[in-house]
Motif scaffolding. Structure first.
Motif, PDB file in Angstrom:
ATOM      1  N   PRO A  83       8.065  21.909 -56.965  1.00 27.05           N
ATOM      2  CA  PRO A  83       7.155  22.750 -56.191  1.00 27.05           C
ATOM      3  C   PRO A  83       7.734  23.079 -54.818  1.00 27.05           C
ATOM      4  N   VAL A  84       7.395  24.258 -54.317  1.00 28.04           N
ATOM      5  CA  VAL A  84       7.869  24.684 -53.006  1.00 28.04           C
ATOM      6  C   VAL A  84       7.324  23.745 -51.937  1.00 28.04           C
ATOM      7  N   ASN A  85       8.194  23.354 -51.001  1.00 31.90           N
ATOM      8  CA  ASN A  85       7.805  22.484 -49.890  1.00 31.90           C
ATOM      9  C   ASN A  85       7.244  21.139 -50.350  1.00 31.90           C
ATOM     10  N   GLU A  86       7.750  20.629 -51.473  1.00 33.61           N
ATOM     11  CA  GLU A  86       7.262  19.346 -51.966  1.00 33.61           C
ATOM     12  C   GLU A  86       7.606  18.232 -50.978  1.00 33.61           C
ATOM     13  N   LYS A  87       6.620  17.374 -50.717  1.00 30.62           N
ATOM     14  CA  LYS A  87       6.792  16.265 -49.789  1.00 30.62           C
ATOM     15  C   LYS A  87       6.803  14.948 -50.544  1.00 30.62           C
ATOM     16  N   GLU A  88       7.338  13.921 -49.901  1.00 33.59           N
ATOM     17  CA  GLU A  88       7.305  12.581 -50.482  1.00 33.59           C
ATOM     18  C   GLU A  88       5.861  12.109 -50.537  1.00 33.59           C
ATOM     19  N   VAL A  89       5.499  11.457 -51.623  1.00 31.29           N
ATOM     20  CA  VAL A  89       4.118  11.021 -51.803  1.00 31.29           C
ATOM     21  C   VAL A  89       4.035   9.499 -51.938  1.00 31.29           C
ATOM     22  N   VAL A  90       2.829   8.988 -51.695  1.00 32.03           N
ATOM     23  CA  VAL A  90       2.534   7.564 -51.810  1.00 32.03           C
ATOM     24  C   VAL A  90       1.486   7.393 -52.905  1.00 32.03           C
ATOM     25  N   PRO A  91       1.716   6.531 -53.889  1.00 34.03           N
ATOM     26  CA  PRO A  91       0.702   6.316 -54.932  1.00 34.03           C
ATOM     27  C   PRO A  91      -0.620   5.830 -54.321  1.00 34.03           C
ATOM     28  N   VAL A  92      -1.716   6.443 -54.749  1.00 35.42           N
ATOM     29  CA  VAL A  92      -3.051   6.075 -54.254  1.00 35.42           C
ATOM     30  C   VAL A  92      -3.979   5.914 -55.451  1.00 35.42           C
ATOM     31  N   SER A  93      -4.637   4.778 -55.528  1.00 34.48           N
ATOM     32  CA  SER A  93      -5.537   4.518 -56.638  1.00 34.48           C
ATOM     33  C   SER A  93      -6.814   3.871 -56.130  1.00 34.48           C
TER      34      SER A  93
END
Length: 206
Positions: A83-93
């Protein structure tokens, strides 16, 4: 403009957006047939396109339109798109309880305080039969980008009526948790954080 013309207009805008030239050829082959599965790289933007296809009238146009979009998504399985401008993500549950019990089908939306000026994403999650959820932004269950979020909830767990779309089902919370400005549920996601467990979120129906 007729609904058919609107359907074709949206279809070809979708083709241009996803930029997969071979999809039209595949759609002509599989017109009217069900695709067995979608790849795991489906993005929230792709999901939005599929949802909008529900507005296309039933019949040959509907079958053709859905076949084309599904082929566009399936084509990404061999070479996943970033995806355009994809950022690093943190798993959230977390887990949602309604009146003390886990409920499946609770729609959760995570609204970032800092809005993107372009290529916005719409992080979301849906509870399973145990009330558990995994937030996702770009791909299923991937997590949330760093930032501060306000969270809203809609309860679409009621029985679906014939020919009723998911978005048309009544909110069993009656809007109690869907107002972004009134929501008391907040989440901060630090950059580079370990996976975040939000614990049990207790909600009640009116």
């Amino acid at each position: 403009m007729t609904r058919s013309r609107l359907g074709f207009s949206f279809l070809f805008r979708s083709l241009a957006r996803l930029n997969q030239k071979r999809a039209l050829f595949l759609a002509l082959i599989f017109d009217g047939q069900r695709m067995n599965s979608l790849c795991q790289s489906t993005t929230s933007g792709d999901q939005e396109i599929v949802n909008k296809m529900q507005s296309v009238p039933f019949g040959p146009l509907r079958r053709f339109s859905v076949a084309v979009v599904l082929c566009l998504l399936a084509a990404g399985c061999s070479s996943p798109r970033t995806p355009v401008n994809e950022k690093e993500v943190v798993p959230v549950s977390g887990v949602v309880h309604v009146d003390g019990q886990p409920v499946a089908g609770i729609k959760i939306s995570f609204h970032a305080d800092e809005k993107e000026t372009s290529h916005r994403i719409f992080p979301k999650a849906t509870t399973d039969v145990d009330g558990k959820f995994q937030a996702w932004s770009y791909r299923k269950d991937d997590g949330l980008a760093a930032g501060d979020y306000t969270i809203t909830f809609i309860d679409h767990s009621g029985r679906t009526q014939p020919f009723q779309r998911e978005s048309e089902k009544p909110d069993l919370f009656k809007g109690k948790y869907s107002d972004l400005k009134k929501s008391e549920f907040r989440l901060a996601v630090p950059a580079g954080s370990d996976p975040i467990d939000m614990g049990v979120i207790e909600l009640t129906r009116p």
